[in-house]
Write a protein that holds these residues in place. Structure first.
Motif, PDB file in Angstrom:
ATOM      1  N   TYR A 288       0.813  -1.225   0.000  1.00 48.72           N
ATOM      2  CA  TYR A 288       0.000   0.000   0.000  1.00 48.72           C
ATOM      3  C   TYR A 288       0.841   1.268   0.000  1.00 48.72           C
ATOM      4  CZ  TYR A 288      -4.189  -2.739   0.362  1.00 48.72           C
ATOM      5  OH  TYR A 288      -5.209  -3.617   0.075  1.00 48.72           O
ATOM      6  N   ASP A 289       2.103   1.139  -0.365  1.00 48.98           N
ATOM      7  CA  ASP A 289       2.961   2.319  -0.485  1.00 48.98           C
ATOM      8  C   ASP A 289       3.492   2.340  -1.920  1.00 48.98           C
ATOM      9  OD1 ASP A 289       4.420   4.548   0.148  1.00 48.98           O
ATOM     10  OD2 ASP A 289       5.799   3.528   1.524  1.00 48.98           O
ATOM     11  N   VAL A 290       4.044   3.458  -2.337  1.00 47.24           N
ATOM     12  CA  VAL A 290       4.725   3.440  -3.629  1.00 47.24           C
ATOM     13  C   VAL A 290       6.027   2.667  -3.485  1.00 47.24           C
ATOM     14  CG1 VAL A 290       3.839   5.568  -4.657  1.00 47.24           C
ATOM     15  CG2 VAL A 290       5.799   5.654  -3.105  1.00 47.24           C
ATOM     16  N   CYS A 291       6.449   2.068  -4.575  1.00 44.70           N
ATOM     17  CA  CYS A 291       7.811   1.544  -4.677  1.00 44.70           C
ATOM     18  C   CYS A 291       8.634   2.737  -5.129  1.00 44.70           C
ATOM     19  CB  CYS A 291       7.807   0.423  -5.717  1.00 44.70           C
ATOM     20  SG  CYS A 291       9.442  -0.117  -6.221  1.00 44.70           S
ATOM     21  N   VAL A 292       9.640   3.134  -4.339  1.00 47.34           N
ATOM     22  CA  VAL A 292      10.385   4.333  -4.689  1.00 47.34           C
ATOM     23  C   VAL A 292      11.038   4.174  -6.062  1.00 47.34           C
ATOM     24  CG1 VAL A 292      10.862   5.204  -2.364  1.00 47.34           C
ATOM     25  CG2 VAL A 292      12.409   3.532  -3.409  1.00 47.34           C
ATOM     26  N   PRO A 293      11.146   5.201  -6.869  1.00 48.93           N
ATOM     27  CA  PRO A 293      10.714   6.544  -6.515  1.00 48.93           C
ATOM     28  C   PRO A 293       9.236   6.832  -6.771  1.00 48.93           C
ATOM     29  CG  PRO A 293      11.833   6.537  -8.627  1.00 48.93           C
ATOM     30  CD  PRO A 293      11.923   5.138  -8.103  1.00 48.93           C
ATOM     31  N   ASN A 294       8.575   6.085  -7.637  1.00 51.89           N
ATOM     32  CA  ASN A 294       7.230   6.557  -7.946  1.00 51.89           C
ATOM     33  C   ASN A 294       6.357   5.529  -8.640  1.00 51.89           C
ATOM     34  OD1 ASN A 294       5.624   8.767  -7.514  1.00 51.89           O
ATOM     35  ND2 ASN A 294       5.856   9.543  -9.599  1.00 51.89           N
ATOM     36  N   LEU A 295       6.427   4.293  -8.176  1.00 48.58           N
ATOM     37  CA  LEU A 295       5.633   3.245  -8.827  1.00 48.58           C
ATOM     38  C   LEU A 295       4.441   2.883  -7.947  1.00 48.58           C
ATOM     39  CD1 LEU A 295       5.486   1.173 -11.182  1.00 48.58           C
ATOM     40  CD2 LEU A 295       6.839  -0.355  -9.750  1.00 48.58           C
ATOM     41  N   GLY A 296       3.262   2.981  -8.503  1.00 46.70           N
ATOM     42  CA  GLY A 296       2.068   2.556  -7.767  1.00 46.70           C
ATOM     43  C   GLY A 296       1.339   3.680  -7.073  1.00 46.70           C
ATOM     44  N   TRP A 297       1.522   4.899  -7.538  1.00 42.64           N
ATOM     45  CA  TRP A 297       0.878   6.041  -6.870  1.00 42.64           C
ATOM     46  C   TRP A 297      -0.613   6.128  -7.178  1.00 42.64           C
ATOM     47  CZ3 TRP A 297      -1.042   9.109 -10.707  1.00 42.64           C
ATOM     48  CH2 TRP A 297      -0.354   9.169 -11.931  1.00 42.64           C
ATOM     49  N   VAL A 298      -1.302   6.853  -6.332  1.00 39.05           N
ATOM     50  CA  VAL A 298      -2.707   7.208  -6.574  1.00 39.05           C
ATOM     51  C   VAL A 298      -2.798   8.710  -6.364  1.00 39.05           C
ATOM     52  CG1 VAL A 298      -5.087   7.009  -5.735  1.00 39.05           C
ATOM     53  CG2 VAL A 298      -3.621   4.978  -5.821  1.00 39.05           C
ATOM     54  N   ASP A 299      -3.317   9.431  -7.327  1.00 33.39           N
ATOM     55  CA  ASP A 299      -3.375  10.893  -7.243  1.00 33.39           C
ATOM     56  C   ASP A 299      -1.996  11.479  -6.928  1.00 33.39           C
ATOM     57  OD1 ASP A 299      -5.958  11.394  -7.982  1.00 33.39           O
ATOM     58  OD2 ASP A 299      -6.743  11.299  -5.933  1.00 33.39           O
ATOM     59  N   HIS A 300      -0.974  10.953  -7.542  1.00 33.26           N
ATOM     60  CA  HIS A 300       0.405  11.438  -7.393  1.00 33.26           C
ATOM     61  C   HIS A 300       0.910  11.366  -5.962  1.00 33.26           C
ATOM     62  CE1 HIS A 300       0.525  12.629 -11.543  1.00 33.26           C
ATOM     63  NE2 HIS A 300      -0.658  13.196 -11.393  1.00 33.26           N
ATOM     64  N   ALA A 301       0.347  10.480  -5.171  1.00 31.13           N
ATOM     65  CA  ALA A 301       0.829  10.322  -3.791  1.00 31.13           C
ATOM     66  C   ALA A 301       0.851   8.840  -3.450  1.00 31.13           C
ATOM     67  CB  ALA A 301      -0.105  11.062  -2.824  1.00 31.13           C
ATOM     68  N   SER A 302       1.550   8.519  -2.356  1.00 28.91           N
ATOM     69  CA  SER A 302       1.496   7.146  -1.884  1.00 28.91           C
ATOM     70  C   SER A 302       0.052   6.808  -1.532  1.00 28.91           C
ATOM     71  CB  SER A 302       2.374   6.999  -0.633  1.00 28.91           C
ATOM     72  OG  SER A 302       2.058   5.764  -0.005  1.00 28.91           O
ATOM     73  N   PRO A 303      -0.422   5.630  -1.901  1.00 26.04           N
ATOM     74  CA  PRO A 303      -1.781   5.229  -1.505  1.00 26.04           C
ATOM     75  C   PRO A 303      -2.002   5.289   0.008  1.00 26.04           C
ATOM     76  CG  PRO A 303      -0.896   3.676  -3.094  1.00 26.04           C
ATOM     77  CD  PRO A 303       0.226   4.606  -2.747  1.00 26.04           C
ATOM     78  N   LEU A 304      -0.920   5.192   0.777  1.00 28.27           N
ATOM     79  CA  LEU A 304      -1.079   5.333   2.235  1.00 28.27           C
ATOM     80  C   LEU A 304      -1.716   6.673   2.558  1.00 28.27           C
ATOM     81  CD1 LEU A 304       2.382   4.020   3.511  1.00 28.27           C
ATOM     82  CD2 LEU A 304       0.169   2.868   3.725  1.00 28.27           C
ATOM     83  N   GLU A 305      -1.331   7.704   1.800  1.00 28.59           N
ATOM     84  CA  GLU A 305      -1.896   9.036   2.032  1.00 28.59           C
ATOM     85  C   GLU A 305      -3.177   9.240   1.243  1.00 28.59           C
ATOM     86  OE1 GLU A 305       0.268  12.531   2.283  1.00 28.59           O
ATOM     87  OE2 GLU A 305       1.966  11.672   3.339  1.00 28.59           O
ATOM     88  N   SER A 306      -3.111   8.984  -0.049  1.00 29.13           N
ATOM     89  CA  SER A 306      -4.244   9.386  -0.889  1.00 29.13           C
ATOM     90  C   SER A 306      -5.438   8.440  -0.783  1.00 29.13           C
ATOM     91  CB  SER A 306      -3.797   9.492  -2.351  1.00 29.13           C
ATOM     92  OG  SER A 306      -3.076   8.342  -2.734  1.00 29.13           O
ATOM     93  N   VAL A 307      -5.193   7.173  -0.453  1.00 27.89           N
ATOM     94  CA  VAL A 307      -6.312   6.227  -0.348  1.00 27.89           C
ATOM     95  C   VAL A 307      -6.646   5.956   1.114  1.00 27.89           C
ATOM     96  CG1 VAL A 307      -7.103   3.894  -0.889  1.00 27.89           C
ATOM     97  CG2 VAL A 307      -5.734   5.163  -2.555  1.00 27.89           C
ATOM     98  N   LEU A 308      -5.615   5.621   1.899  1.00 23.07           N
ATOM     99  CA  LEU A 308      -5.868   5.271   3.309  1.00 23.07           C
ATOM    100  C   LEU A 308      -5.900   6.503   4.217  1.00 23.07           C
ATOM    101  CD1 LEU A 308      -3.743   1.982   3.608  1.00 23.07           C
ATOM    102  CD2 LEU A 308      -6.150   2.243   3.009  1.00 23.07           C
ATOM    103  N   LYS A 309      -5.614   7.679   3.631  1.00 24.97           N
ATOM    104  CA  LYS A 309      -5.746   8.968   4.339  1.00 24.97           C
ATOM    105  C   LYS A 309      -4.847   9.063   5.571  1.00 24.97           C
ATOM    106  CE  LYS A 309      -9.218  10.314   1.657  1.00 24.97           C
ATOM    107  NZ  LYS A 309      -8.856   9.619   0.439  1.00 24.97           N
ATOM    108  N   GLN A 310      -3.633   8.570   5.427  1.00 25.09           N
ATOM    109  CA  GLN A 310      -2.694   8.653   6.553  1.00 25.09           C
ATOM    110  C   GLN A 310      -1.714   9.772   6.294  1.00 25.09           C
ATOM    111  OE1 GLN A 310      -2.657   4.325   8.286  1.00 25.09           O
ATOM    112  NE2 GLN A 310      -1.665   4.366   6.324  1.00 25.09           N
ATOM    113  N   LYS A 311      -2.029  10.904   6.849  1.00 23.94           N
ATOM    114  CA  LYS A 311      -1.244  12.109   6.605  1.00 23.94           C
ATOM    115  C   LYS A 311       0.223  11.895   7.014  1.00 23.94           C
ATOM    116  CE  LYS A 311      -1.236  16.917   7.731  1.00 23.94           C
ATOM    117  NZ  LYS A 311      -1.716  18.068   7.194  1.00 23.94           N
ATOM    118  N   GLY A 312       1.100  12.286   6.126  1.00 25.60           N
ATOM    119  CA  GLY A 312       2.523  12.194   6.436  1.00 25.60           C
ATOM    120  C   GLY A 312       3.128  10.826   6.210  1.00 25.60           C
ATOM    121  N   ALA A 313       2.349   9.912   5.628  1.00 25.13           N
ATOM    122  CA  ALA A 313       2.866   8.545   5.481  1.00 25.13           C
ATOM    123  C   ALA A 313       3.767   8.377   4.269  1.00 25.13           C
ATOM    124  CB  ALA A 313       1.707   7.555   5.381  1.00 25.13           C
ATOM    125  N   ASP A 314       3.756   9.355   3.377  1.00 27.70           N
ATOM    126  CA  ASP A 314       4.574   9.216   2.174  1.00 27.70           C
ATOM    127  C   ASP A 314       6.037   9.287   2.572  1.00 27.70           C
ATOM    128  OD1 ASP A 314       5.714   9.333  -0.385  1.00 27.70           O
ATOM    129  OD2 ASP A 314       3.909  10.312  -1.165  1.00 27.70           O
TER     130      ASP A 314
END
Ligand SMILES: O=C(O)CCC(=O)C(=O)O
Ligand SMILES: [Fe+2]
Length: 347
Positions: A288-314
């Motif tokens: 549920y995180d991006v693979c660095v640097p930028n694989l698997g994003w949602v709305d240009h953010a880590s899914p932890l932030e943009s989907v699971l709404k965990q602020k600062g998780a990127d």
């Protein structure tokens, strides 16, 4: 890879290597409690697999089975010829076991050693750009193999990723060759009679398109609570369950390199609240995180932030695609939530 085969494997000649003294590729048994991982890692490098004793204690064995029993009992056999129950989604059916495995130092230490990816590229002529990412879960499974189940064909779990590898000698093995490691935990004792996994130790060294040699099969029997690591390039398959009444219960949680498509498509199915109930590092390992640097994003953010709404998780230096120090873009000056989320009305 979960596979159900109707074609029976050729009859295996069991343990033939043991007849001539120490086999060239032994399946070593190593205690879970060891301080130094080298013995486990070297055994896997050499033989392609290793048995690790006592991963679960008696309470954990009982608790895991109690957690999965209702779903297993409710599941049906797909046909009388296939008396095996297979459940996916271990993170849903057995959160305690999932968390134990995905926070275990031996498990992660082995997986990270074989499956961490590293890459170097350049931005312009002067900015060197190095990235590294640890592996994520490939798939999970709970399977209970009933009496009468036939043997699986010998197969490689990693064939799903099209990994091309040449034949090598044991001393030529390099980390990075394998893309996935299969990991089983025995919920009950597994024996030749009830269909313990059959493995060809050393077959990870053969070329990707080479045939398995059934005469080299060895039975990877386990006591309840033991675990088994196997490079996913190793030929193996379930044995036949020839008992009258024994069921073989096994849990599987495989890992893979983080830049490959996940075998089990958790993100399309697992409930977000369930995923959020895990520690954040486990969420990352579940993919549920991006693979660095930028694989698997949602709305240009880590899914932890943009989907699971965990602020600062990127965990990336910058939320935008620009991971090189000193080349920050406008977006990188703000956290994702301060910019994109507000614009979307989700902050
Ligand atoms: O049942 C086993 O021991 C192995 C199962 C397996 O290899 C598979 O389903 O891919
Ligand atoms: Fe398999």
């Amino acid at each position: 890879m979960s596979m159900t085969f109707t074609v029976h494997a050729p009859p295996a000649t069991e343990n033939v290597l043991k007849l001539s003294g120490e086999p060239e590729f032994p399946i070593k048994s190593i205690d879970w409690n060891i301080k130094n991982l080298d013995e486990i890692i070297n055994s896997i490098k050499h033989s392609g697999c290793v048995r690790v004793k006592g991963f679960l204690n008696a309470d954990e064995i009982a608790a895991s089975e109690a957690a999965v029993r209702p779903a297993l009992d409710a599941a049906r056999y797909s046909s009388p010829e296939d008396p095996t129950k297979r459940l996916a989604r271990l993170p849903q059916h057995c959160p305690a076991l999932t968390e134990k495995i995905l926070t275990d130092k031996v498990y992660l230490g082995v997986m990270d050693k074989f499956l961490t990816i590293r890459h170097t590229s350049w931005l312009g002529a002067s900015k060197k750009f190095q990235t590294e990412e640890v592996p994520i879960v490939a798939m999970s499974s709970i399977f209970e193999v009933g009496p009468g189940m036939h043997a699986q064909d010998l197969h490689r779990d990693d064939s799903i990723w099209y990994n091309p590898f040449p034949a090598i000698k044991p001393e030529e093995y390099q980390f990075g060759r394998d893309v996935s490691i299969s990991f089983f935990v025995a919920g009950t004792r597994t024996t030749v009679a009830n269909g313990a996994t059959k493995v060809i130790p050393g077959s990870h060294l053969t070329a990707a398109d080479s045939q398995p040699d059934p005469s080299k099969v060895v039975d990877a029997e386990l006591e309840a609570g033991d675990a088994f690591f196997m490079l996913s390039s190793c030929y193996h398959g379930a044995g036949a369950n020839s008992t009258e009444d024994e069921k073989r219960l096994v849990y599987a949680l495989f890992m893979q390199k983080a830049h490959l498509r996940q075998e089990e498509n958790f993100a399309l199915f697992l409930d977000h609240d369930l995923v959020r109930s895990y520690p954040i590092d486990v969420q990352r390992r579940l993919g549920y995180d991006v693979c660095v640097p930028n694989l698997g994003w949602v709305d240009h953010a880590s899914p932890l932030e943009s989907v699971l709404k965990q602020k600062g998780a990127d965990k990336r230096n910058m939320p935008g695609y620009n991971p090189v120090e000193g080349v920050a873009d406008e977006r990188a000056k703000h956290s994702w939530h301060e910019t994109e989320a507000k614009a979307l009305g989700t902050a």
